[in-house]
Design a protein around this motif. Structure first.
Motif, PDB file in Angstrom:
ATOM      1  N   GLY A  78     -42.452 -37.754  17.755  1.00 53.34           N
ATOM      2  CA  GLY A  78     -43.401 -36.919  17.023  1.00 53.34           C
ATOM      3  C   GLY A  78     -42.884 -36.450  15.677  1.00 53.34           C
ATOM      4  N   ASN A  79     -41.578 -36.366  15.537  1.00 51.62           N
ATOM      5  CA  ASN A  79     -40.974 -36.007  14.248  1.00 51.62           C
ATOM      6  C   ASN A  79     -40.766 -37.225  13.355  1.00 51.62           C
ATOM      7  N   GLN A  80     -40.502 -38.371  13.973  1.00 50.48           N
ATOM      8  CA  GLN A  80     -40.271 -39.581  13.182  1.00 50.48           C
ATOM      9  C   GLN A  80     -41.482 -39.956  12.332  1.00 50.48           C
ATOM     10  N   VAL A  81     -42.686 -39.709  12.863  1.00 51.17           N
ATOM     11  CA  VAL A  81     -43.892 -40.184  12.175  1.00 51.17           C
ATOM     12  C   VAL A  81     -44.078 -39.548  10.805  1.00 51.17           C
ATOM     13  N   TRP A  82     -43.526 -38.353  10.610  1.00 48.98           N
ATOM     14  CA  TRP A  82     -43.644 -37.728   9.294  1.00 48.98           C
ATOM     15  C   TRP A  82     -42.309 -37.630   8.557  1.00 48.98           C
ATOM     16  N   ALA A  83     -41.205 -37.492   9.289  1.00 50.19           N
ATOM     17  CA  ALA A  83     -39.903 -37.345   8.638  1.00 50.19           C
ATOM     18  C   ALA A  83     -39.479 -38.623   7.920  1.00 50.19           C
ATOM     19  N   LYS A  84     -40.062 -39.754   8.287  1.00 52.87           N
ATOM     20  CA  LYS A  84     -39.714 -41.022   7.636  1.00 52.87           C
ATOM     21  C   LYS A  84     -40.030 -41.013   6.146  1.00 52.87           C
ATOM     22  N   ASN A  85     -40.938 -40.127   5.704  1.00 52.69           N
ATOM     23  CA  ASN A  85     -41.311 -40.059   4.289  1.00 52.69           C
ATOM     24  C   ASN A  85     -40.469 -39.074   3.485  1.00 52.69           C
ATOM     25  N   ALA A  86     -39.581 -38.345   4.154  1.00 50.66           N
ATOM     26  CA  ALA A  86     -38.749 -37.377   3.441  1.00 50.66           C
ATOM     27  C   ALA A  86     -37.847 -38.091   2.432  1.00 50.66           C
ATOM     28  N   SER A  87     -37.454 -37.385   1.404  1.00 45.94           N
ATOM     29  CA  SER A  87     -36.541 -37.944   0.410  1.00 45.94           C
ATOM     30  C   SER A  87     -35.142 -38.116   0.987  1.00 45.94           C
ATOM     31  N   ALA A  88     -34.767 -37.196   1.871  1.00 41.68           N
ATOM     32  CA  ALA A  88     -33.443 -37.248   2.501  1.00 41.68           C
ATOM     33  C   ALA A  88     -33.511 -36.560   3.850  1.00 41.68           C
ATOM     34  N   LEU A  89     -32.613 -36.950   4.723  1.00 42.42           N
ATOM     35  CA  LEU A  89     -32.413 -36.274   5.998  1.00 42.42           C
ATOM     36  C   LEU A  89     -30.993 -35.741   6.035  1.00 42.42           C
ATOM     37  N   ILE A  90     -30.847 -34.548   6.588  1.00 41.39           N
ATOM     38  CA  ILE A  90     -29.537 -33.895   6.656  1.00 41.39           C
ATOM     39  C   ILE A  90     -29.273 -33.472   8.092  1.00 41.39           C
ATOM     40  N   ALA A  91     -28.204 -33.978   8.676  1.00 39.64           N
ATOM     41  CA  ALA A  91     -27.770 -33.514   9.988  1.00 39.64           C
ATOM     42  C   ALA A  91     -26.909 -32.277   9.781  1.00 39.64           C
ATOM     43  N   VAL A  92     -27.307 -31.176  10.413  1.00 40.62           N
ATOM     44  CA  VAL A  92     -26.540 -29.934  10.324  1.00 40.62           C
ATOM     45  C   VAL A  92     -25.662 -29.843  11.572  1.00 40.62           C
ATOM     46  N   VAL A  93     -24.371 -29.758  11.343  1.00 43.18           N
ATOM     47  CA  VAL A  93     -23.369 -29.788  12.405  1.00 43.18           C
ATOM     48  C   VAL A  93     -22.503 -28.541  12.279  1.00 43.18           C
ATOM     49  N   ALA A  94     -21.949 -28.068  13.393  1.00 36.44           N
ATOM     50  CA  ALA A  94     -21.060 -26.914  13.326  1.00 36.44           C
ATOM     51  C   ALA A  94     -19.775 -27.167  14.107  1.00 36.44           C
ATOM     52  N   LYS A  95     -18.668 -26.744  13.541  1.00 38.40           N
ATOM     53  CA  LYS A  95     -17.375 -26.805  14.219  1.00 38.40           C
ATOM     54  C   LYS A  95     -17.329 -25.679  15.240  1.00 38.40           C
ATOM     55  N   THR A  96     -16.982 -25.997  16.472  1.00 36.03           N
ATOM     56  CA  THR A  96     -17.095 -25.025  17.569  1.00 36.03           C
ATOM     57  C   THR A  96     -15.852 -24.166  17.759  1.00 36.03           C
ATOM     58  N   THR A  97     -14.791 -24.457  16.999  1.00 34.80           N
ATOM     59  CA  THR A  97     -13.571 -23.658  17.097  1.00 34.80           C
ATOM     60  C   THR A  97     -13.122 -23.208  15.716  1.00 34.80           C
ATOM     61  N   LEU A  98     -12.164 -22.286  15.706  1.00 31.36           N
ATOM     62  CA  LEU A  98     -11.592 -21.807  14.456  1.00 31.36           C
ATOM     63  C   LEU A  98     -10.143 -21.390  14.693  1.00 31.36           C
ATOM     64  N   ILE A  99      -9.406 -21.223  13.617  1.00 30.80           N
ATOM     65  CA  ILE A  99      -8.054 -20.674  13.688  1.00 30.80           C
ATOM     66  C   ILE A  99      -8.111 -19.255  13.125  1.00 30.80           C
ATOM     67  N   PRO A 100      -7.979 -18.235  13.967  1.00 32.16           N
ATOM     68  CA  PRO A 100      -8.054 -16.852  13.464  1.00 32.16           C
ATOM     69  C   PRO A 100      -6.919 -16.546  12.493  1.00 32.16           C
ATOM     70  N   PRO A 101      -7.107 -15.567  11.625  1.00 30.65           N
ATOM     71  CA  PRO A 101      -6.036 -15.189  10.696  1.00 30.65           C
ATOM     72  C   PRO A 101      -4.746 -14.850  11.454  1.00 30.65           C
ATOM     73  N   GLY A 102      -3.648 -15.425  11.016  1.00 32.41           N
ATOM     74  CA  GLY A 102      -2.362 -15.167  11.633  1.00 32.41           C
ATOM     75  C   GLY A 102      -2.062 -16.021  12.852  1.00 32.41           C
ATOM     76  N   ALA A 103      -3.047 -16.791  13.318  1.00 32.13           N
ATOM     77  CA  ALA A 103      -2.842 -17.647  14.486  1.00 32.13           C
ATOM     78  C   ALA A 103      -2.462 -19.048  14.034  1.00 32.13           C
ATOM     79  N   ASP A 104      -2.013 -19.853  14.985  1.00 32.70           N
ATOM     80  CA  ASP A 104      -1.622 -21.218  14.643  1.00 32.70           C
ATOM     81  C   ASP A 104      -2.312 -22.257  15.507  1.00 32.70           C
ATOM     82  N   LYS A 105      -3.319 -21.833  16.279  1.00 33.93           N
ATOM     83  CA  LYS A 105      -4.055 -22.808  17.076  1.00 33.93           C
ATOM     84  C   LYS A 105      -5.534 -22.453  17.143  1.00 33.93           C
ATOM     85  N   GLU A 106      -6.318 -23.458  17.408  1.00 30.52           N
ATOM     86  CA  GLU A 106      -7.770 -23.304  17.473  1.00 30.52           C
ATOM     87  C   GLU A 106      -8.181 -22.512  18.715  1.00 30.52           C
ATOM     88  N   VAL A 107      -9.178 -21.681  18.539  1.00 31.81           N
ATOM     89  CA  VAL A 107      -9.796 -20.964  19.663  1.00 31.81           C
ATOM     90  C   VAL A 107     -11.306 -21.127  19.526  1.00 31.81           C
TER      91      VAL A 107
END
Length: 199
Positions: A78-107
């Motif tokens: 249902g989205n393909q039928v209209w999104a095919k005409n868009a100028s661009a498509l952008i996949a929005v992705v998020a990193k699920t971990t971070l390194i807190p200030p002062g830490a040395d490993k991902e949490v």
């Protein structure tokens, strides 16, 4: 004079561009340059994030490219039928971990989705202010989208955004034409509560 239909009138005074921006499905066959698109993503770059982790990532492709077709194929039909005409498509992705200030490993980063959503909001407003229309979609196959963009482990698909110039409603399938109008919002008092949550 208001630039908005009655369903888009704010309860409290805000800048007009907030109510004037909406998410159309009808796109004209205009093209967006990479320079212009990066200018819109520049606004997203400045969104706030917990511990300044900036978990958002954007994988973009332009209509006519194989990568565009791969992202498009991950969308619900249902989205393909209209999104095919868009100028661009952008996949929005998020990193699920971070390194807190002062830490040395991902949490685990508990706010990765919240922060990526803020970045999308900045992008959407900047696009509107520059005369572009954008439409974020949650209707996609996450595994297929991740494969299409080569998403590594430790990241999560959030949305796919279509961007382009608003086109004629006649380009849409008949079933979508009635929906091609700015959507209303609940009253602010139905969403904001003082002290305690109210149903």
């Amino acid at each position: 004079m208001s630039i908005n239909p009655p369903s888009r009138i704010a309860d409290y005074p805000i800048e007009d561009f907030f109510t004037a921006r909406w998410s159309p499905r009808a796109f004209a066959m205009d093209t967006v340059s990479e320079q212009e698109l990066l200018g819109l993503l520049e606004a997203a770059r400045w969104a706030p994030s917990g511990l300044n982790a900036q978990p958002w990532r954007f994988v973009y492709s332009f209509r006519g490219e194989a990568a565009f077709d791969a992202i498009l194929a991950s969308l619900w039909e249902g989205n393909q039928v209209w999104a095919k005409n868009a100028s661009a498509l952008i996949a929005v992705v998020a990193k699920t971990t971070l390194i807190p200030p002062g830490a040395d490993k991902e949490v685990p980063n508990p706010s990765y989705s919240f922060d990526a959503g803020a970045a999308w909001g900045y992008f959407a407003v900047q696009a509107h202010l520059r005369g572009w229309s954008s439409h974020a979609m949650g209707g996609f196959d996450a595994a297929r989208a991740a494969e299409a963009i080569g998403m590594p482990d430790g990241y999560a698909m959030q949305a796919v955004v279509a961007i382009g110039k608003k086109g004629s409603v006649d380009a849409l399938p008949e079933v979508l034409r009635k929906r091609e109008v700015p959507s209303p919002r609940r009253q602010i008092t139905d969403s904001a509560f003082r002290g305690k949550f109210a149903v």
